[in-house]
Design an enzyme around this catalytic site. Structure first.
Site, mmCIF file in Angstrom:
data_model
loop_
_atom_site.group_PDB
_atom_site.id
_atom_site.type_symbol
_atom_site.label_atom_id
_atom_site.label_comp_id
_atom_site.label_asym_id
_atom_site.label_seq_id
_atom_site.Cartn_x
_atom_site.Cartn_y
_atom_site.Cartn_z
ATOM 1 N N GLY A 166 0.853 -1.190 0.000
ATOM 2 C CA GLY A 166 0.000 0.000 0.000
ATOM 3 C C GLY A 166 0.886 1.236 0.000
ATOM 4 O O GLY A 166 2.101 1.147 -0.216
ATOM 5 N N ILE A 168 2.215 3.151 2.269
ATOM 6 C CA ILE A 168 3.387 3.216 3.156
ATOM 7 C C ILE A 168 4.465 2.235 2.677
ATOM 8 O O ILE A 168 5.652 2.583 2.608
ATOM 9 C CB ILE A 168 2.996 2.954 4.631
ATOM 10 C CG1 ILE A 168 2.005 4.021 5.099
ATOM 11 C CG2 ILE A 168 4.245 2.966 5.533
ATOM 12 C CD1 ILE A 168 1.428 3.811 6.506
ATOM 13 N N ARG A 244 1.154 -2.969 12.815
ATOM 14 C CA ARG A 244 0.416 -3.261 14.043
ATOM 15 C C ARG A 244 1.081 -4.458 14.722
ATOM 16 O O ARG A 244 1.500 -5.416 14.058
ATOM 17 C CB ARG A 244 -1.047 -3.605 13.748
ATOM 18 C CG ARG A 244 -1.936 -2.408 13.442
ATOM 19 C CD ARG A 244 -2.151 -1.509 14.667
ATOM 20 N NE ARG A 244 -3.064 -0.409 14.400
ATOM 21 C CZ ARG A 244 -2.705 0.797 13.940
ATOM 22 N NH1 ARG A 244 -1.423 1.063 13.697
ATOM 23 N NH2 ARG A 244 -3.612 1.747 13.752
ATOM 24 N N GLU A 273 -0.540 -2.621 23.788
ATOM 25 C CA GLU A 273 -0.007 -1.260 23.978
ATOM 26 C C GLU A 273 -0.810 -0.557 25.059
ATOM 27 O O GLU A 273 -2.026 -0.741 25.119
ATOM 28 C CB GLU A 273 -0.072 -0.480 22.651
ATOM 29 C CG GLU A 273 0.824 -1.096 21.587
ATOM 30 C CD GLU A 273 0.869 -0.280 20.287
ATOM 31 O OE1 GLU A 273 0.225 0.792 20.241
ATOM 32 O OE2 GLU A 273 1.536 -0.714 19.340
ATOM 33 N N HIS A 292 5.171 3.418 19.371
ATOM 34 C CA HIS A 292 4.124 3.720 18.374
ATOM 35 C C HIS A 292 4.167 5.206 17.966
ATOM 36 O O HIS A 292 3.212 5.954 18.201
ATOM 37 C CB HIS A 292 2.736 3.340 18.911
ATOM 38 C CG HIS A 292 1.750 3.054 17.810
ATOM 39 N ND1 HIS A 292 0.757 2.119 17.908
ATOM 40 C CD2 HIS A 292 1.620 3.596 16.565
ATOM 41 C CE1 HIS A 292 0.033 2.100 16.798
ATOM 42 N NE2 HIS A 292 0.557 2.991 15.960
HETATM 43 C C1 GLV Z 1 -1.108 4.713 13.380
HETATM 44 O O1 GLV Z 1 -0.714 3.645 13.708
HETATM 45 C C2 GLV Z 1 -2.278 4.932 12.619
HETATM 46 O O2 GLV Z 1 -3.024 3.980 12.343
HETATM 47 O O3 GLV Z 1 -2.520 6.093 12.257
#
Ligand code: GLV
Length: 336
Positions: A166, A168, A244, A273, A292
């Site tokens: 995707g 990222i 994640r 988390e 995170h």
């Molecule tokens: C961060 O992890 C998001 O989903 O924006």
């Protein structure tokens, strides 16, 4: 008397507003009666439920669990907007069943999150944290420059395997190309990306010196990187996860680090988390761990908050959200 919609904002964002130099909630306050959580910490599930009794809109973060129960217990709810791209904390099906659009923040955080993935990649490859801690402890003082001290792995000429192509994953691929890496990619949809050689999942694991994870957490990807996948990775390789925590089996990962099969790991996300100081992976000096912070630049967090506010305003006004994670709701209600 007022006929303005009532919305609940689960986290005050004054500190981010101060950094931005303006009240990021102002456009929402113009349109709706805004109740903002002002207590320290996050609202408990009971507190959240209490506020959702009368709210028509919810502006939340990824730390809020918006499950089916909460959605069902929110009789007036018409729109949910999360300041995150991931929506695994929201029961999308339950929202869709109720015809509630769920806004998220894709796009605006792509490059910033890719930067963090690359920061972890470089830090783990070149043992930056280990070496920095050595210096901070005073262990270097009086010692020598050692020919074999903190020798790590080169990025140039190495192979990076990207799981999930995707936006990222593609942004990470662009960075890798700039570092003269060979880039392999795998995605569930079989997407092809220029400059990335699409391969089978097991081939990617076997051939990559570094593997970076960029898939969403959905039932099909939960535990995707478990004992089997870790065992298929090239000996001495490094795993990076900024997606994640639930995608990686942390117990199996600890075992892969303990056995020396992996040379290191860079993690920004955890199965549970916040991760405490007793998290088992903290014991590994070759684990680069961050809390995170993938999207944590001022500009990006501001853009995320602004997009989330625009999403919520559109949702409560019955308009199409600029970014909607369940657009089928709009189609079903004739707004697509
Ligand atoms: C961060 O992890 C998001 O989903 O924006």
């Amino acid at each position: 008397m007022t006929d303005r919609s009532r919305v609940f904002v689960s986290h005050g964002i004054e500190a981010l507003s101060a950094l931005a130099g303006r009240d990021l909630l102002a456009p929402l306050r113009d349109k709706a009666d805004c109740r903002v959580w002002a207590e320290p910490g996050r609202p408990s599930p009971e507190e959240l439920r209490g506020h959702m009794q009368s709210a028509e809109g919810l502006l939340c973060l990824l730390t809020d669990r918006v499950d089916g129960e909460l959605i069902e217990a929110s009789p007036r709810l018409r729109a949910i907007s999360s300041v995150s791209v991931g929506v695994d904390h929201i029961d999308l099906e339950a929202a869709t069943r109720r015809g509630i659009p769920v806004g998220n923040t894709p796009g605006v955080l792509t490059e910033t999150t890719a930067d963090l993935a690359f920061a972890l990649l470089l830090a783990a490859a070149r043992r930056v944290e280990e070496a920095g801690n050595f210096l901070r402890r005073g262990d270097w003082a009086g010692g020598e420059w050692e020919i074999d001290a903190f020798v790590g792995k080169d990025l140039h000429g190495a192979t990076l395997g990207i799981i999930g192509l995707g936006p990222i994953g593609q942004a990470v691929a662009r960075r890798a190309q700039g570092f003269s890496m060979r880039v392999l990619g795998w995605s569930r949809s079989g997407r092809q990306v220029p400059g990335v050689r699409g391969v089978a999942f097991t081939e990617l694991l076997a051939e990559s010196d570094f593997v970076s994870v960029h898939v969403a957490l959905v039932p099909e990807t939960r535990g995707l990187i478990g004992t089997e996948a870790l065992g298929a990775m090239k000996p001495g390789s490094i795993l990076i996860n900024t997606a994640r925590g639930g995608i990686v089996d942390e117990r199996a990962l600890a075992q892969a680090l303990r056995s020396g099969r992996l040379a290191g790991v860079g993690l920004d996300v955890f199965a549970q988390e916040p991760a405490g100081a007793d998290h088992p992976l903290i014991a590994f000096p070759n684990a680069v761990l961050t809390p995170h912070i993938g999207s944590a630049s001022v500009g990006t967090r501001v853009r995320m908050a602004e997009l989330a506010v625009r999403n919520l305003i559109a949702g409560i006004e019955g308009n199409r959200m600029p970014a909607c994670a369940n657009p089928e709701v709009l189609v079903r209600f004739g707004k697509g």
